[in-house]
Design an enzyme around this catalytic site. Structure first.
Site, PDB file in Angstrom:
ATOM      1  N   ASP A 109      -8.125  -2.505 -24.816  1.00  0.00           N
ATOM      2  CA  ASP A 109      -8.994  -1.908 -24.545  1.00  0.00           C
ATOM      3  C   ASP A 109      -8.860  -0.528 -24.561  1.00  0.00           C
ATOM      4  O   ASP A 109      -7.291  -0.692 -24.483  1.00  0.00           O
ATOM      5  CB  ASP A 109     -10.181  -1.732 -22.350  1.00  0.00           C
ATOM      6  CG  ASP A 109      -8.735  -2.397 -21.567  1.00  0.00           C
ATOM      7  OD1 ASP A 109      -7.814  -2.158 -22.189  1.00  0.00           O
ATOM      8  OD2 ASP A 109      -8.617  -2.964 -20.179  1.00  0.00           O
ATOM      9  N   ASN A 140     -12.415  -4.537  -8.659  1.00  0.00           N
ATOM     10  CA  ASN A 140     -13.986  -5.125  -8.587  1.00  0.00           C
ATOM     11  C   ASN A 140     -14.084  -6.314  -9.457  1.00  0.00           C
ATOM     12  O   ASN A 140     -15.395  -7.389  -9.955  1.00  0.00           O
ATOM     13  CB  ASN A 140     -14.803  -3.864  -9.274  1.00  0.00           C
ATOM     14  CG  ASN A 140     -14.925  -3.431 -10.206  1.00  0.00           C
ATOM     15  OD1 ASN A 140     -14.127  -4.060 -11.426  1.00  0.00           O
ATOM     16  ND2 ASN A 140     -15.225  -2.763 -11.056  1.00  0.00           N
ATOM     17  N   HIS A 193     -13.318  -6.957 -12.442  1.00  0.00           N
ATOM     18  CA  HIS A 193     -13.202  -6.605 -14.001  1.00  0.00           C
ATOM     19  C   HIS A 193     -12.419  -6.948 -14.469  1.00  0.00           C
ATOM     20  O   HIS A 193     -11.189  -7.780 -14.142  1.00  0.00           O
ATOM     21  CB  HIS A 193     -13.437  -5.081 -14.945  1.00  0.00           C
ATOM     22  CG  HIS A 193     -12.600  -4.433 -14.225  1.00  0.00           C
ATOM     23  ND1 HIS A 193     -12.154  -2.740 -13.955  1.00  0.00           N
ATOM     24  CD2 HIS A 193     -11.209  -4.141 -13.516  1.00  0.00           C
ATOM     25  CE1 HIS A 193     -11.492  -2.715 -13.887  1.00  0.00           C
ATOM     26  NE2 HIS A 193     -10.712  -3.230 -14.083  1.00  0.00           N
ATOM     27  N   GLU A 216     -17.223  -4.720 -17.051  1.00  0.00           N
ATOM     28  CA  GLU A 216     -17.700  -4.452 -15.089  1.00  0.00           C
ATOM     29  C   GLU A 216     -18.340  -5.979 -14.980  1.00  0.00           C
ATOM     30  O   GLU A 216     -19.252  -6.128 -15.600  1.00  0.00           O
ATOM     31  CB  GLU A 216     -17.745  -2.774 -15.428  1.00  0.00           C
ATOM     32  CG  GLU A 216     -17.281  -2.782 -16.035  1.00  0.00           C
ATOM     33  CD  GLU A 216     -16.346  -1.461 -14.763  1.00  0.00           C
ATOM     34  OE1 GLU A 216     -15.806  -2.570 -14.211  1.00  0.00           O
ATOM     35  OE2 GLU A 216     -15.266  -0.717 -14.592  1.00  0.00           O
TER      36      GLU A 216
HETATM   37  C1  F6R Z   1      -6.521  -2.737 -18.586  1.00  0.00           C
HETATM   38  C2  F6R Z   1      -7.499  -3.584 -17.851  1.00  0.00           C
HETATM   39  C3  F6R Z   1      -8.062  -3.612 -17.036  1.00  0.00           C
HETATM   40  C4  F6R Z   1      -6.901  -4.432 -15.344  1.00  0.00           C
HETATM   41  C5  F6R Z   1      -6.848  -3.291 -13.650  1.00  0.00           C
HETATM   42  C6  F6R Z   1      -6.065  -4.092 -13.011  1.00  0.00           C
HETATM   43  O1  F6R Z   1      -5.874  -2.831 -19.785  1.00  0.00           O
HETATM   44  O2  F6R Z   1      -7.394  -4.460 -18.802  1.00  0.00           O
HETATM   45  O3  F6R Z   1      -8.861  -4.659 -16.267  1.00  0.00           O
HETATM   46  O4  F6R Z   1      -5.649  -4.815 -15.900  1.00  0.00           O
HETATM   47  O5  F6R Z   1      -8.142  -2.692 -13.636  1.00  0.00           O
HETATM   48  O6  F6R Z   1      -5.699  -2.884 -12.927  1.00  0.00           O
HETATM   49  P1  F6R Z   1      -4.272  -2.540 -12.062  1.00  0.00           P
HETATM   50  O7  F6R Z   1      -3.113  -3.538 -12.482  1.00  0.00           O
HETATM   51  O8  F6R Z   1      -3.688  -1.236 -12.355  1.00  0.00           O
HETATM   52  O9  F6R Z   1      -4.850  -3.432 -11.029  1.00  0.00           O
END
Ligand code: F6R
Length: 244
Positions: A67, A135, A137, A142
């Site tokens: 992403d 959440n 994702h 989401e």
């Molecule tokens: C980022 C991504 C997100 C993160 C998720 C957890 O490329 O795909 O799904 O893996 O937001 O983020 P952290 O590791 O910062 O808790």
């Protein structure tokens, strides 16, 4: 689904890096699907260590990220492109022509999503590293009533904006939209590695791995993948210690 439990974050990072390194050793021109955020930073450090010890070369590897924020260019310090360069690519021998992320500055974001989806399909992802949001994702898929099959533009939820504001000067600076691979894009990778660390992820780990499979908890959907390895540390596993 295989679950590898580790004592702590560092051990989880080492295990994830071992899996990625094994993939590259077996197939030097592997296509790695990569993630950003706090969780994979230790994994990238371990991979750089292996590169510096001459255990690994990225010279034939390609990478494609999950992403990117809409509106942030490569030079923006908060862009995921910048994150990947800082944490991994500038520290290995990868050919930067083989590094792919969505273009958050594309004039037509819908066309960019189509281009990126075709790219993911043409490359064929050998192993996809994933984190999980508070959440549930994965990528920026989401919680929703629908499953997105292809790369698309997503409106970030308030909870994601709250969680990610730590990387920005203020919450208002967090972009409201992103381009993300869809759940379908992720499911088409040959192998998935989901890395979950820290006590703050314990609740969502429990829901994602042991609750109902539903697009309201996007990470639960990847349990349907035939080759999923979950690497989780003990703090993240604290609500499910019964199965370990
Ligand atoms: C980022 C991504 C997100 C993160 C998720 C957890 O490329 O795909 O799904 O893996 O937001 O983020 P952290 O590791 O910062 O808790």
């Amino acid at each position: 689904m295989r679950i590898i439990s580790t004592k702590n974050y560092n051990e989880a990072s080492a295990r994830a890096a071992d899996l990625i390194a094994a993939q590259i050793l077996v197939k030097p021109d592997s296509v790695l699907g990569l993630a950003t955020g706090s969780t994979p930073i230790g994994t990238y450090k371990e991979l750089v260590k292996k590169y510096n010890n001459s255990e690994l070369s990225f010279s034939e590897v390609s990478t494609i990220n999950l992403d990117e924020y809409v509106g942030l260019g490569h030079d923006d310090e908060q862009s995921y492109y910048h994150f990947m360069m800082e944490n991994l690519h500038n520290k290995t021998d990868i050919d930067k022509n083989n590094v792919y992320l969505p273009n958050g500055l594309a004039e037509n974001i819908d066309d960019e999503c189509i281009r990126y989806e075709e790219l993911a399909e043409d490359l064929g992802i050998d192993i996809q590293l994933l984190g999980i949001g508070l959440n549930g994702h994965v990528g920026f898929n989401e919680p929703s009533d629908f499953i997105e099959n292809y790369t698309y533009k997503v409106e970030l939820t308030q909870s994601t904006i709250e969680a990610n504001k730590r990387f920005f000067k203020k919450a208002e600076d967090v972009p409201k939209e992103a381009i993300t691979m869809g759940i379908g894009t992720i499911m088409r990778a040959k192998k998935l590695v989901l890395l979950i660390t820290g006590e703050n992820k314990a609740e969502i780990l429990d829901q994602a791995l042991f609750g109902p499979i539903t697009p309201q908890v996007p990470a639960s959907l990847i349990r349907m993948h035939p080759d999923l390895t979950v690497i989780a540390d003990n703090p993240a596993l604290k609500l499910v210690s019964k199965i370990i």
